[in-house]
Design an enzyme around this catalytic site. Structure first.
Site, PDB file in Angstrom:
ATOM      1  N   ASP A  97       0.847  -1.189   0.000  1.00  0.00           N
ATOM      2  CA  ASP A  97       0.000   0.000   0.000  1.00  0.00           C
ATOM      3  C   ASP A  97       0.885   1.242   0.000  1.00  0.00           C
ATOM      4  O   ASP A  97       1.076   1.902   1.020  1.00  0.00           O
ATOM      5  CB  ASP A  97      -0.957   0.000   1.185  1.00  0.00           C
ATOM      6  CG  ASP A  97      -2.137   0.923   0.923  1.00  0.00           C
ATOM      7  OD1 ASP A  97      -2.121   1.609  -0.127  1.00  0.00           O
ATOM      8  OD2 ASP A  97      -3.059   0.970   1.747  1.00  0.00           O
ATOM      9  N   HIS A 236      -7.889   7.596   6.921  1.00  0.00           N
ATOM     10  CA  HIS A 236      -6.744   6.690   6.749  1.00  0.00           C
ATOM     11  C   HIS A 236      -6.983   5.850   5.496  1.00  0.00           C
ATOM     12  O   HIS A 236      -7.896   5.031   5.458  1.00  0.00           O
ATOM     13  CB  HIS A 236      -6.643   5.778   7.995  1.00  0.00           C
ATOM     14  CG  HIS A 236      -5.476   4.820   7.947  1.00  0.00           C
ATOM     15  ND1 HIS A 236      -5.410   3.694   8.712  1.00  0.00           N
ATOM     16  CD2 HIS A 236      -4.337   4.829   7.232  1.00  0.00           C
ATOM     17  CE1 HIS A 236      -4.275   3.048   8.487  1.00  0.00           C
ATOM     18  NE2 HIS A 236      -3.604   3.720   7.578  1.00  0.00           N
ATOM     19  N   HIS A 330       2.704   7.036   5.368  1.00  0.00           N
ATOM     20  CA  HIS A 330       3.606   6.256   6.229  1.00  0.00           C
ATOM     21  C   HIS A 330       4.183   4.985   5.598  1.00  0.00           C
ATOM     22  O   HIS A 330       4.802   4.188   6.292  1.00  0.00           O
ATOM     23  CB  HIS A 330       3.003   6.002   7.629  1.00  0.00           C
ATOM     24  CG  HIS A 330       1.606   5.480   7.644  1.00  0.00           C
ATOM     25  ND1 HIS A 330       0.659   5.929   8.529  1.00  0.00           N
ATOM     26  CD2 HIS A 330       0.997   4.552   6.912  1.00  0.00           C
ATOM     27  CE1 HIS A 330      -0.469   5.285   8.326  1.00  0.00           C
ATOM     28  NE2 HIS A 330      -0.293   4.436   7.357  1.00  0.00           N
ATOM     29  N   PRO A 379      -2.663   7.343  14.018  1.00  0.00           N
ATOM     30  CA  PRO A 379      -3.993   6.784  14.262  1.00  0.00           C
ATOM     31  C   PRO A 379      -3.935   5.600  15.234  1.00  0.00           C
ATOM     32  O   PRO A 379      -3.011   4.784  15.155  1.00  0.00           O
ATOM     33  CB  PRO A 379      -4.435   6.308  12.871  1.00  0.00           C
ATOM     34  CG  PRO A 379      -3.168   6.032  12.133  1.00  0.00           C
ATOM     35  CD  PRO A 379      -2.130   6.965  12.696  1.00  0.00           C
ATOM     36  N   GLY A 380      -4.907   5.537  16.123  1.00  0.00           N
ATOM     37  CA  GLY A 380      -4.980   4.404  17.053  1.00  0.00           C
ATOM     38  C   GLY A 380      -6.138   3.501  16.674  1.00  0.00           C
ATOM     39  O   GLY A 380      -6.649   3.582  15.560  1.00  0.00           O
ATOM     40  N   MET A 382     -10.066   1.831  16.946  1.00  0.00           N
ATOM     41  CA  MET A 382     -11.361   2.523  16.857  1.00  0.00           C
ATOM     42  C   MET A 382     -12.059   2.731  18.209  1.00  0.00           C
ATOM     43  O   MET A 382     -13.043   3.456  18.288  1.00  0.00           O
ATOM     44  CB  MET A 382     -12.284   1.762  15.917  1.00  0.00           C
ATOM     45  CG  MET A 382     -12.637   0.386  16.410  1.00  0.00           C
ATOM     46  SD  MET A 382     -13.964  -0.297  15.419  1.00  0.00           S
ATOM     47  CE  MET A 382     -13.111  -1.582  14.568  1.00  0.00           C
ATOM     48  N   HIS A 405       3.883   5.005  13.536  1.00  0.00           N
ATOM     49  CA  HIS A 405       2.757   5.262  12.620  1.00  0.00           C
ATOM     50  C   HIS A 405       1.424   4.738  13.129  1.00  0.00           C
ATOM     51  O   HIS A 405       0.397   4.950  12.502  1.00  0.00           O
ATOM     52  CB  HIS A 405       3.056   4.684  11.246  1.00  0.00           C
ATOM     53  CG  HIS A 405       2.619   3.245  11.062  1.00  0.00           C
ATOM     54  ND1 HIS A 405       3.038   2.235  11.886  1.00  0.00           N
ATOM     55  CD2 HIS A 405       1.816   2.667  10.142  1.00  0.00           C
ATOM     56  CE1 HIS A 405       2.489   1.095  11.478  1.00  0.00           C
ATOM     57  NE2 HIS A 405       1.754   1.330  10.435  1.00  0.00           N
ATOM     58  N   ALA A 407      -0.634   1.883  16.335  1.00  0.00           N
ATOM     59  CA  ALA A 407      -0.535   1.123  17.571  1.00  0.00           C
ATOM     60  C   ALA A 407       0.226  -0.191  17.374  1.00  0.00           C
ATOM     61  O   ALA A 407       0.960  -0.630  18.250  1.00  0.00           O
ATOM     62  CB  ALA A 407      -1.930   0.837  18.105  1.00  0.00           C
TER      63      ALA A 407
END
Lengths: 483, 156
Positions: A97, A236, A330, A379-380, A382, A405, A407
């Site tokens: 990705d 994201h 990232h 980002p962590g 949800m 980047h 968790a």
């Protein structure tokens, strides 16, 4: 622990000692702490860090960010910089990705202002923003348009009514990866991307409505216009099928190139070519196209999200204070200037699951953020929280200007699905935390359950204590859309 | 001889791993594809599929492993661009067969893959697979049982 091989440098930094017998050219550096390092060492991660340290032309160290975990080829959370003359470029060091990344858009709303409208807002976004396979896309691009997207990136969206000009300065490289050349992108990749511009994708990709729940750095928050209880939007997503196909195509090309250039590989997924070789340059330019596609993709997605806000509140986005705080990628390899042993060097820095974290004053940072450093968005999961941090000068010397980047997974997707029921999880998140979750696939949701991830607070604390990035704000999810 | 299982999904922290089996290399390729599509999607209700989309796939590669990756990539390509969920796979021909493999460096296969156009009312999409990786990818043969086996890690 692996005897004698790992040395603790300080509370947040561990070294895999240089061992030429293992083919290492440089040591490995892992940013972690006593609590998390055991888990890192138990996995095969160490071997992956060592394998990267063995690639030709690697400079200083093979780095592992605090969210390091075992992947394939390069570890996730791996950072490696290569000399442009002696070093290599590797599609496996970027991943499938390409330019997967995150952006945050601010609003002037406080949570209380829109509390009662979140459900409907999320449903409208869920309905109108394409998610991926099986859902209808909003764009279908001709060959000519694809060519332009790959060349211009987010700038294309501005000229085609699906992006905002004022956002460009707040995207890495101002939204355009200049070295991109569509001539090196296959027909298959173009075909996969054609209907996917402006689509979220599945897996860990998401759109979240979030609330600022804590401010750590008032000055930086002030400059980014972030305040407590404010509503933010986080997106994201990545380069979708186009990027995946570019990676697949060049993994194959690099299998042969590695043989041709006599590069001894410990894992075929590390296949690479000298940066300056024909194969290396072609990959860099094709990867650049995927970076452009990803930046355009996130701009499209957020443009359509903003439209849903405009419809819902009958106000223009400007009146709602909706502006892009920043957009980061990232999974990427970029040519950057770094100072190594007091010498200025041009390096190809691979970040696979790592965020660029340039400190105050760096030339690549937009003017309004020069004083505080580049925003670093983490980002962590949800159910808990995400963070906005800023880059530091120390990161430039410690980690080639990089930080964590996300968790990092704790449970495999299969065991998450075994333990967690998606529909139950959705109800539980609403009942216990008031989080509205919308998803097409309940089993996909189970894979992404908060329990499947490490606590991101631990990760960002290591990043901050190691000096890689600095906490600015903590964000809590209000509504979550999964593809 | 019958196979006790076609494939299994194996725990793998960051991504997804399958182990596929086959009594011959053709069956190994078919079961690898079956394993991959078991991750991608399924019919919501158990009923007979109306399999009407048929694709003939021809590919080449420098080794069995590379051919396997290309085969899976090609199926992913049609899945994404033609919006097909594949259920059935048949290798029509394979060159060279395992006896001549050492003397012929060019490998190729022709196969038939059949599926249905994706309809979210009928199908559930489970995982979006980004691609098969080469990480520890080795086709091995258990000489005693004459079973071929391969582990494949997918980026998801």
């Amino acid at each position: 622990m692996i005897d004698g091989q790992i040395k603790k440098i300080n509370d947040y930094k561990f070294e895999i000692v240089l061992d030429k017998g293992k083919g290492m050219n440089v040591p490995g550096i892992i940013f972690s702490n006593d609590k998390l390092i055991e888990a890192v060492l138990q996995e095969e991660t160490i071997n992956q860090v060592i394998n990267v340290a063995s690639l030709p032309g690697i400079v200083k160290a093979s780095y592992a960010m605090p969210d390091i975990h075992y992947g394939y080829g390069f570890p996730i959370g791996g950072v490696a910089a290569f000399d442009l003359q002696q070093g290599v470029i590797s599609p496996g060091g970027v991943g499938f990705d390409i330019a997967c990344g995150v952006r945050v858009i601010k609003t002037d709303f406080e949570y209380g202002d829109i509390k009662n409208k979140i459900q409907m807002l999320m449903e409208n976004i869920f309905m109108n923003v394409p998610k991926g396979v099986g859902t209808k896309g909003r764009l279908r691009l001709s060959d000519r348009e694809m060519h332009d997207v790959l060349l211009k990136g987010a700038l294309w969206t501005v000229n085609n009514n699906c992006g905002l000009e004022e956002n460009l300065a707040h995207i890495e490289e101002n939204g355009t990866f200049l070295e991109a050349d569509p001539a090196h992108v296959s027909k298959e990749a173009l075909q996969r991307g054609r209907e996917q511009l402006g689509s979220l994708g599945s897996g860990n990709h998401f759109i979240e409505l979030q609330k600022v729940c804590e401010i750590f750095d008032k000055e930086a928050a002030g400059i980014m216009d972030i305040f407590e209880n404010q509503v933010l939007i986080m997106v994201h997503s990545g380069s979708r099928g186009l990027g995946h196909q570019v990676c697949s195509d060049y993994l194959k090309i690099m299998q042969n190139a590695s043989l041709k250039y006599n590069i001894n590989l410990k894992d075929r997924q590390l296949a690479c070519a000298p940066f300056n070789s024909a194969e290396g340059m072609k990959y860099y330019k094709a990867m650049g196209c995927a970076v452009n596609f990803a930046m355009a993709n996130r701009e499209c997605l957020s443009y359509w999200i903003i439209q849903e806000f405009e419809k819902m509140f009958s106000k223009s986005y400007k009146k709602m204070g909706m502006e892009l705080i920043y957009d980061i990628s990232h999974n990427v390899a970029k040519v950057e200037n770094h100072i190594v042993d007091n010498k200025k060097m041009n390096l190809c820095v691979h970040r696979k699951g790592a965020t660029r974290s340039f400190g105050p004053g760096h030339e690549s940072i937009p003017a309004d953020y020069k004083k505080i450093g580049q925003p670093v968005i983490i980002p962590g999961d949800m159910g808990r929280y995400s963070y906005i941090m800023t880059g530091t000068k120390k990161a430039m010397t410690e980690s080639m200007g990089s930080s964590c980047h996300g968790a990092g997974r704790l449970l495999s997707r299969t065991s998450a699905k075994r333990q967690i029921n998606g529909s139950e999880l959705k109800k539980e998140l609403f009942r216990e935390k008031g989080i509205i979750v919308l998803a097409n696939s309940m089993s996909g949701l189970a894979e992404e359950a908060p329990q499947a991830y490490k606590d991101i607070a631990d990760i960002v604390d290591i990043a901050e204590n190691a000096g890689l990035s600095k906490k600015v704000a903590k964000l809590k999810p209000l509504g979550v859309i999964k593809g | 001889m019958t196979l006790s299982k076609e494939f299994e999904v194996i725990d793998y922290t960051s991504d997804v791993k399958i182990r596929a089996y086959g009594r011959n290399i053709e069956e190994l390729f078919e079961n690898s594809a079956r394993g991959m599509f078991s991750l991608i999607g399924k019919n919501k209700k158990f009923r007979l599929n109306n399999i009407d989309k048929i694709f003939i796939i021809k590919i080449k590669g420098a080794s069995y492993e590379e051919l396997l990756v290309s085969w899976l990539e090609k199926l992913l390509f049609y899945h994404e661009t033609k919006k097909i969920l594949f259920f059935d796979f048949k290798i029509i021909s394979f060159f060279p067969d395992k006896n001549e493999a050492d003397i012929n460096p060019e490998y190729s296969l022709e196969a038939k893959a059949s599926g249905e156009r994706i309809d979210l009312k009928k199908h559930e999409i489970l995982t979006h697979i980004k691609g098969p990786t080469y990480h520890n990818l080795n086709i091995i043969q258990d000489i005693k049982n004459e079973i071929f086996e391969v582990n494949i890690i997918f980026d998801v």
